[in-house]
Each structure stands twice: as C-alpha cells, then as structure tokens.
Design a protein around this motif. Structure first.
Motif, PDB file in Angstrom:
ATOM      1  N   GLN A   1       0.821  -1.207   0.000  1.00  0.00           N
ATOM      2  CA  GLN A   1       0.000   0.000   0.000  1.00  0.00           C
ATOM      3  C   GLN A   1       0.854   1.254   0.000  1.00  0.00           C
ATOM      4  O   GLN A   1       1.980   1.257   0.481  1.00  0.00           O
ATOM      5  CB  GLN A   1      -0.925  -0.014   1.225  1.00  0.00           C
ATOM      6  CG  GLN A   1      -2.110  -0.954   1.033  1.00  0.00           C
ATOM      7  CD  GLN A   1      -2.512  -1.637   2.312  1.00  0.00           C
ATOM      8  OE1 GLN A   1      -2.491  -1.035   3.365  1.00  0.00           O
ATOM      9  NE2 GLN A   1      -2.865  -2.905   2.225  1.00  0.00           N
ATOM     10  N   SER A   2       0.288   2.316  -0.543  1.00  0.00           N
ATOM     11  CA  SER A   2       1.034   3.572  -0.631  1.00  0.00           C
ATOM     12  C   SER A   2       0.120   4.728  -0.272  1.00  0.00           C
ATOM     13  O   SER A   2      -1.089   4.585  -0.185  1.00  0.00           O
ATOM     14  CB  SER A   2       1.534   3.782  -2.058  1.00  0.00           C
ATOM     15  OG  SER A   2       0.456   4.176  -2.894  1.00  0.00           O
ATOM     16  N   ASP A   3       0.754   5.886  -0.099  1.00  0.00           N
ATOM     17  CA  ASP A   3      -0.022   7.118  -0.048  1.00  0.00           C
ATOM     18  C   ASP A   3      -0.528   7.350  -1.467  1.00  0.00           C
ATOM     19  O   ASP A   3      -0.278   6.570  -2.362  1.00  0.00           O
ATOM     20  CB  ASP A   3       0.861   8.274   0.436  1.00  0.00           C
ATOM     21  CG  ASP A   3       2.147   8.406  -0.367  1.00  0.00           C
ATOM     22  OD1 ASP A   3       2.238   7.847  -1.475  1.00  0.00           O
ATOM     23  OD2 ASP A   3       3.081   9.046   0.118  1.00  0.00           O
ATOM     24  N   GLY A   4      -1.234   8.401  -1.711  1.00  0.00           N
ATOM     25  CA  GLY A   4      -1.923   8.528  -2.991  1.00  0.00           C
ATOM     26  C   GLY A   4      -1.167   9.213  -4.098  1.00  0.00           C
ATOM     27  O   GLY A   4      -1.765   9.599  -5.080  1.00  0.00           O
TER      28      GLY A   4
ATOM     29  N   TYR B   1       0.580   9.631  -7.286  1.00  0.00           N
ATOM     30  CA  TYR B   1       0.927   8.939  -8.518  1.00  0.00           C
ATOM     31  C   TYR B   1       2.321   9.353  -8.968  1.00  0.00           C
ATOM     32  O   TYR B   1       2.701  10.497  -8.836  1.00  0.00           O
ATOM     33  CB  TYR B   1      -0.099   9.258  -9.609  1.00  0.00           C
ATOM     34  CG  TYR B   1      -1.498   8.820  -9.241  1.00  0.00           C
ATOM     35  CD1 TYR B   1      -1.804   7.465  -9.154  1.00  0.00           C
ATOM     36  CD2 TYR B   1      -2.491   9.744  -8.956  1.00  0.00           C
ATOM     37  CE1 TYR B   1      -3.074   7.051  -8.786  1.00  0.00           C
ATOM     38  CE2 TYR B   1      -3.767   9.331  -8.601  1.00  0.00           C
ATOM     39  CZ  TYR B   1      -4.051   7.985  -8.508  1.00  0.00           C
ATOM     40  OH  TYR B   1      -5.303   7.579  -8.153  1.00  0.00           O
TER      41      TYR B   1
ATOM     42  N   ALA C   1       4.988   7.666  -5.394  1.00  0.00           N
ATOM     43  CA  ALA C   1       4.327   7.256  -4.156  1.00  0.00           C
ATOM     44  C   ALA C   1       5.342   6.726  -3.150  1.00  0.00           C
ATOM     45  O   ALA C   1       6.450   6.332  -3.507  1.00  0.00           O
ATOM     46  CB  ALA C   1       3.289   6.185  -4.462  1.00  0.00           C
TER      47      ALA C   1
ATOM     48  N   THR D   1       3.366   2.806   2.380  1.00  0.00           N
ATOM     49  CA  THR D   1       2.906   3.092   3.739  1.00  0.00           C
ATOM     50  C   THR D   1       2.715   1.819   4.554  1.00  0.00           C
ATOM     51  O   THR D   1       2.816   1.833   5.763  1.00  0.00           O
ATOM     52  CB  THR D   1       1.576   3.869   3.719  1.00  0.00           C
ATOM     53  OG1 THR D   1       0.653   3.167   2.877  1.00  0.00           O
ATOM     54  CG2 THR D   1       1.771   5.267   3.175  1.00  0.00           C
TER      55      THR D   1
ATOM     56  N   ASN E   1      -2.884   2.504  -3.899  1.00  0.00           N
ATOM     57  CA  ASN E   1      -3.315   3.504  -2.922  1.00  0.00           C
ATOM     58  C   ASN E   1      -4.702   3.174  -2.348  1.00  0.00           C
ATOM     59  O   ASN E   1      -5.274   2.124  -2.653  1.00  0.00           O
ATOM     60  CB  ASN E   1      -3.251   4.913  -3.521  1.00  0.00           C
ATOM     61  CG  ASN E   1      -4.295   5.143  -4.591  1.00  0.00           C
ATOM     62  OD1 ASN E   1      -5.200   4.330  -4.774  1.00  0.00           O
ATOM     63  ND2 ASN E   1      -4.172   6.237  -5.303  1.00  0.00           N
ATOM     64  N   HIS E   2      -5.240   4.067  -1.541  1.00  0.00           N
ATOM     65  CA  HIS E   2      -6.487   3.740  -0.828  1.00  0.00           C
ATOM     66  C   HIS E   2      -7.684   3.639  -1.760  1.00  0.00           C
ATOM     67  O   HIS E   2      -8.700   3.088  -1.390  1.00  0.00           O
ATOM     68  CB  HIS E   2      -6.743   4.779   0.267  1.00  0.00           C
ATOM     69  CG  HIS E   2      -7.040   6.136  -0.293  1.00  0.00           C
ATOM     70  ND1 HIS E   2      -6.069   6.947  -0.827  1.00  0.00           N
ATOM     71  CD2 HIS E   2      -8.203   6.807  -0.439  1.00  0.00           C
ATOM     72  CE1 HIS E   2      -6.625   8.074  -1.262  1.00  0.00           C
ATOM     73  NE2 HIS E   2      -7.919   8.011  -1.037  1.00  0.00           N
TER      74      HIS E   2
ATOM     75  N   THR F   1       0.014   3.020  -8.023  1.00  0.00           N
ATOM     76  CA  THR F   1       0.872   4.189  -7.889  1.00  0.00           C
ATOM     77  C   THR F   1       2.303   3.691  -8.010  1.00  0.00           C
ATOM     78  O   THR F   1       2.687   2.751  -7.318  1.00  0.00           O
ATOM     79  CB  THR F   1       0.714   4.846  -6.505  1.00  0.00           C
ATOM     80  OG1 THR F   1       0.893   3.830  -5.506  1.00  0.00           O
ATOM     81  CG2 THR F   1      -0.651   5.460  -6.326  1.00  0.00           C
TER      82      THR F   1
END
Lengths: 401, 401
Positions: free
Chosen positions: A102-105, A107, A110, A113, A139-140, A145
C-alpha cells in the motif's frame, strides 16, 4: 535463510537474461532458502511504454501513466515464474494488489505506507518462491501508484524489512560499490562493505547503483543489503550499519551537474538569506552548498550551488527579485564541479582533510567553496580541473579506503 | 443513454487506431451519453506475450499465463484514457480488480460470476468515461483469470447487463453480420437485425464475429447488441430478441472443418449408441450431427460428425473398442462439408426446406445427412461441392433473407 533478491531491468532484458536469473534463483531455492524476488520491468519496457503514452498525450495523467507502467513489472514476474517452473521451482507471481503493497496517494512518486504480508507468508509456507512486482504500490482508492524511478530497490528493501528477511540482495549490471567511478578513476576499488550513511552520501552524489530512498529505509530498519552483479558470481558490496572492516574513506566522487550562483554586495541586515532562498524555494529549486562571506565595504556575499539545469531559472528568479534584497550583482557560473570525499572515518581522522588540501594545492587546483559534514567533505572547484583532481585525490587517499 | 462499447484488438493496434476509436468515444460522450468502454489488448499483443512465455516454458502454467496476458488489456485502457483526455473527455481506466469483475477459478477459460458495480457507478456519476479491461476477471484468491479467446465480448455484454445499459456496441474490423461469408458468397447481404438464437447458430457455425458465450449472456438477460465497424460509420447489425424486421432466413454458412464417421453393421440391440458415444465422450471428442439408419440384414448403421482435427483420433479410439460393440466396419470420411441454413422463420415456413432440397437436387449435390432444428437445417454434402452449393443456395434464398 529468508532472502529478498531484487533484479533490475537490464538483468531481465530478454529470454536469455531471464534464464540466467532463473538459474541463480533456482540455485538458492534448492539450497533451502525462502526466497522473495522483486523484479523491475524488462530492459527498456518502461521507456517504451512512456513513449507510447506520449504519442497519444504529451501531458499524460500520472494516474493513467502509473496504470500503464505497472504492466511492465507484472510481465516480468509472470515470465520469471514460467522460467522457474521449467527449473523445477514452484513459484507464484504477485502484483502490488496481490502482495498488498500500500502507498499514499501520490501517482508517479508514491511512498510505501504498509505491506500486509499475509499472502506472501502463506505462499512462502507452501514452499513457493514469491515473485513480487517492484516499483509499484496500490493507494487507498485501489489505483496503481508507481514509486518513481529506481523504486524497485525501495520495494525490495521494504519487503525485506516487513518479512524480517536475513538480508536483501540487489542484483544489477553493476557488481558493487566502488571508491570512485571506474570509468573516471582507473584505480577505483570495489568496497567490501560500507555503512548506510556513507552509502547515502555516495548515492546522492552520483554513484547511481542504489536508489537513495531504499538506503534510507535500509538504514532506518537495519536491513543488510548485498549489492551484486547478476551477470557473474563475484563478491559484491555489503551495506550495513557497522561493517566489520571499517574504511576511513569510502569514496571520492565528482559531480559536474552543478552551477554556482553568487549574490554579491548584500547589505548586512537580518533576514537577507531568508529573502533570497525563499524566492528559490517558492519556485521549487533545491539548493545544495551555501557559503556566506564578508565582501567589500561591510557588505556580504552569498554563494550557493544548484543543479546545472536549474541554474538559468534560478538566476532569472533572483534577478527579478534583486530589487527586494538590494544585491549589487548576481552571477551564474556554470563551469564548476563538486568534488566530494565520503567516509565514516573523516571526522575522527583530521589528517584526511589535510591530505585532501595538500593534494589539491600541489596540483594547482583552486578551491572556490568548502562544505563539510561528519562523513563528507565537498569542494567546489573549476570544472576543467575536475577529471584530473578526482583521479589524483582518489589515488592519494587509497591507503584510507 | 447508458452505453457499453467494446473495441477489439485490431481496432486498437497502433496510436492512429487508438486515436480513431478515441474520436468515436469522445463524440458519443459529448452527446451526453454515459459510456463504459471495454477494450481488448492491442493488435497482436496477446500472441506476442504468449510467444514470450513459450520461449521460457513450452508448457506454461495457466495461472502465470493469465497474469502475463492480463497486462495487455491494462495497457489498452490506460492508453485510451490518455487519448481521451487529449480530447477533453475525463475518463478512468480500471482493470478487473478495480472493476470488481469476479470469476470462478478456472485459469485460461474462466466464467464471470459476479460484477460489483460500486466503483463503476461512482466513476460514471462523476461524469467519467469508464474504461474497463476486457477478457479478464479475478478469482476468489485474487488472481487474474482470463475468459478465453474472444472473452472481451463476454466482458462487455456482462457489464452491459449488470449496469442496465441501454445497449452494447461491439466494434471490430467487421461491420456487421452477413447472410453468408462475403469472401465465399458475392451476394452476401448485411443483416439489419437478427434474433439471439439465429445469431448463436450462425456464430457457432463459423461466422466468427461474436464470441458465442457473449450471445448466450445477451440472450439470457436481453442485452441488445449492435455489431459495428470501428473503421467507418455505416450501420451495422442489431442482435436482439424480437427484431422488428424479421427475416425468415438469416444466413447460409458452410463448415468444411468436419469429418464424418460411419459405424456400419451394428447388431440391433439396446445400448449400442451409448457404447459408441461413451468412448468418444471419455476422450473429450464432441459430436455434432448423428444419424442412425437401418442397414442390410437387420443391422444398423450409425453416422456422425466430429471436427476435422478430431477425426483420426475418434477413428482410432473407436477401432480399439470395435470388438465391444461388434461393428462390421468403421469408416472415416474427411471430405465432407456441413452446409447450414439458419433462420427464425424456418419452422413456420416449410417452403424454405423444399426450396433448399430443390436447389441442391438441380445442382446435382448429393446430400449425405440431414439434421434440422427449429431455426436451422444442416446438410452434410461432399466437400468438393460445398463452395458452389453455398453460393447457389444463398442466392436462391435471398428473397427470404
């Protein structure tokens, strides 16, 4: 042992290269290791995809570009799985969704996270080699990303950390970290080991072996890195907190991609530095070395470096604001180079500094600026003398490397 | 209106083709339609990826092959989004994960089991064109599963159904459904409309315009299909339950890819058909037309058709079991062809049957087998007469088309 291996695009560029890497993975698997393999896109794939995108839209949306680029690594992991099953190794390929990276948003650049390791652990427990796409996260909103160029290194180190791997091997077409660029410095020496801080200084100074963020993550979590070539079997370089064989100096590097800007004849009043540098900060121009000196008639001079391509822009912005900070003159010099000596032993060994200055003095190299930290000494010198200076300095410091 | 459009690989093969399709989508978008676009992989991408896989492993795992192939459609949707934003259309590309297209677990030939439309509806409500990868779905372990060749049609029709689209447009390099193969039959006529059942018969008989399963889904849920060319703007063919302009005959097709097998001189006892066909069923050989007749001396003959490539295998299996069902002889004939007349009006218009037999009789075409259903009449004839027969029959039936 539990090992993360990362292979770069040049190690995967065709069926033959994939086969060579598969042989290496298979060997380690049959020795009984648990393996997590992080792969980049094959050879030139990423650039070709970007070219395709630009043909359709010269200002591509980064979200769609990430969606496009993410296919490159997915192809690599699937192809590698096929090559491994041909070698009697059971494996499973996972993209960022499946590996739950998972990552922050953001693009295109990224940051990872979180990694939920459930699926990877499950596959490992079934004796599968787990092949994970590098360079990408989700991302969420469940969109791909990418992590920016070289992001596969970051993927590998982050995965090594969350899985508590014994170490992380970074394979590429470079067989280790050298004390200088071997193309510039004939006597450049491959380092057996290097500490994280020195590695960070070396990589940000231009030794483009490891993605900087990956070293930061490795340092933060104490992930031991082995830098190796995928094309042969010789020993590489280990990056770790406290190398057993500590060298005083790790390397000498030169960076010609700089420009110096001199702001001359500033009135000596508070806030003047803030005024100058806020102009550059607002225009997204990073500054490296800053030197402030006393000029004539109780005025001050401020000299600093920016990257070469930012030089003209920086000059333009400063000239348009020159009135505000009442400088007599602003001069751009694009003929500079930054020569740096990096090493964990610099602070404890002042003699090294003396050797540096002596060597450059004897060679007639003029030093325009000096900046030092605990593990680095950087000197701004004339670009025309850079090539000669780096060789001389490296060879003179060889006894400390 | 809410419209699903599907574009095949040949309509997307290069930047120019993508641009042409983007123009078409943009036009419909600016007319105020809600658009869901289902795309195949570009041009020859899927075959190239399979070739790459085969280089590494000539017996590739279907799971990994699906992982590899799924990248093709993902590239298409991302590239199309870039082309659309260049045309002032806001759009978002979604792969099977993001579009929540779920399948059973069968790699390589999965069936769609569910589509959660939440994300698609959300994107539509934000006036986005939603670009969805065709041909792919995700199974319960979150792995990619492809739907088999031509599966993008199935994706499009299933999406049109769950989203309650007004209709589904299928764009390819073919501009509609014809009453016969225009390469074989000069007077072949493009149909304005056709009912689902006749379309199913036509496509399974070789008119490879639409994936059969997509027509079955369309029939089941009443999804209206428009078959069109992406290369021009002429009217195509509408596939629907009850076309307003009903034709008695939809088409005449010939299939040379068949073999007939005659099992001769069977004793007249119960269970003999079961014995013969279970041999073939156990060896996965599908049978098409079956004819049973009385032979000499109170024996029976059994004649049936299989696909041409299955002919020798079927003969071999039957010969090895010949002893069990006591046949006098088993003969393979690879020089047959199946000539079929398809039309929703066949049953209600017995005259059409008479016309068919009269035409073939006058042309001296020998009919080996006849099989009829409510909407189809199939005739097995000598292969050497097939080309002539299909043209004659089509032209004679033109008044009913």
């Amino acid at each position: 042992m539990r090992i993360v291996q990362k292979y770069g695009g040049s190690s995967l560029k065709d069926a033959q290269c994939i086969g060579r890497v598969a042989d290496r993975i298979a060997k380690s698997y049959h020795e009984g290791n648990q393996l997590i393999i992080v792969l980049s896109a094959q050879g030139n794939t990423t650039n070709e995809l970007i070219k395709k995108a630009m043909e359709l839209n010269d200002q591509p949306s980064q979200r769609e570009l990430d969606m496009l680029l993410a296919t490159g690594e997915q192809q690599s992991v699937a192809l590698m799985s096929l090559a491994l099953s041909k070698r009697n190794c059971s494996s499973v390929s996972l993209n960022a969704y499946q590996a739950k990276i998972q990552s922050d948003g953001i693009y295109g650049s990224a940051r990872i996270t979180n990694i939920d390791t459930t699926r990877i652990e499950e596959e490992l427990s079934q004796s599968n080699i787990v092949l994970v796409t590098g360079f990408q996260a989700v991302n969420h909103t469940e969109d791909f990303t990418t992590l920016g160029r070289g992001g596969s290194d970051t993927s590998a180190v982050a995965i090594a950390h969350v899985l508590n791997a014994d170490f992380c091997e970074i394979y590429s077409d470079v067989d280790g970290i050298y004390s200088a660029d071997p193309r510039q410095v004939p006597h450049a020496k491959k380092l057996k080991s290097i500490d994280y801080d020195s590695m960070l200084e070396l990589s940000s100074l231009g030794a483009k072996v490891l993605h900087n963020r990956s070293v930061e993550i490795a340092r933060k979590y104490g992930v031991v890195l082995h830098i190796k070539s995928s094309f042969d079997d010789i020993e590489g370089t280990t990056v770790m907190q406290n190398p057993i064989e500590k060298t005083k100096v790790s390397g000498v590097v030169v960076d010609k991609n700089i420009a110096t800007i001199s702001v001359i004849g500033l009135k000596d009043r508070p806030g003047i530095a803030y005024q100058i540098f806020s102009v550059l900060a607002h225009n997204n121009i990073p500054i490296d070395i800053i030197l402030q000196s006393i000029g004539r008639d109780n005025t001050k001079d401020m000299v600093f470096t920016v990257s070469l391509d930012n030089g003209p822009k920086a000059l333009e912005y400063l000239l348009s604001a020159q009135h505000d900070f009442e400088a007599e003159d602003i001069i751009l010099n694009e003929a500079s180079a930054k020569l740096s000596v990096v090493g964990a032993g610099l602070e404890a060994n002042p003699v090294i500094g003396a050797v540096v200055f002596e060597t450059l003095f004897k060679a007639g190299v003029n030093i325009d600026m000096i900046s030092t930290s605990e593990i680095k000494m950087s000197l701004i010198i004339p670009q025309e003398q850079a090539n000669e200076a780096v060789v001389l300095l490296h060879d003179r410091l060889l006894e400390y490397i």
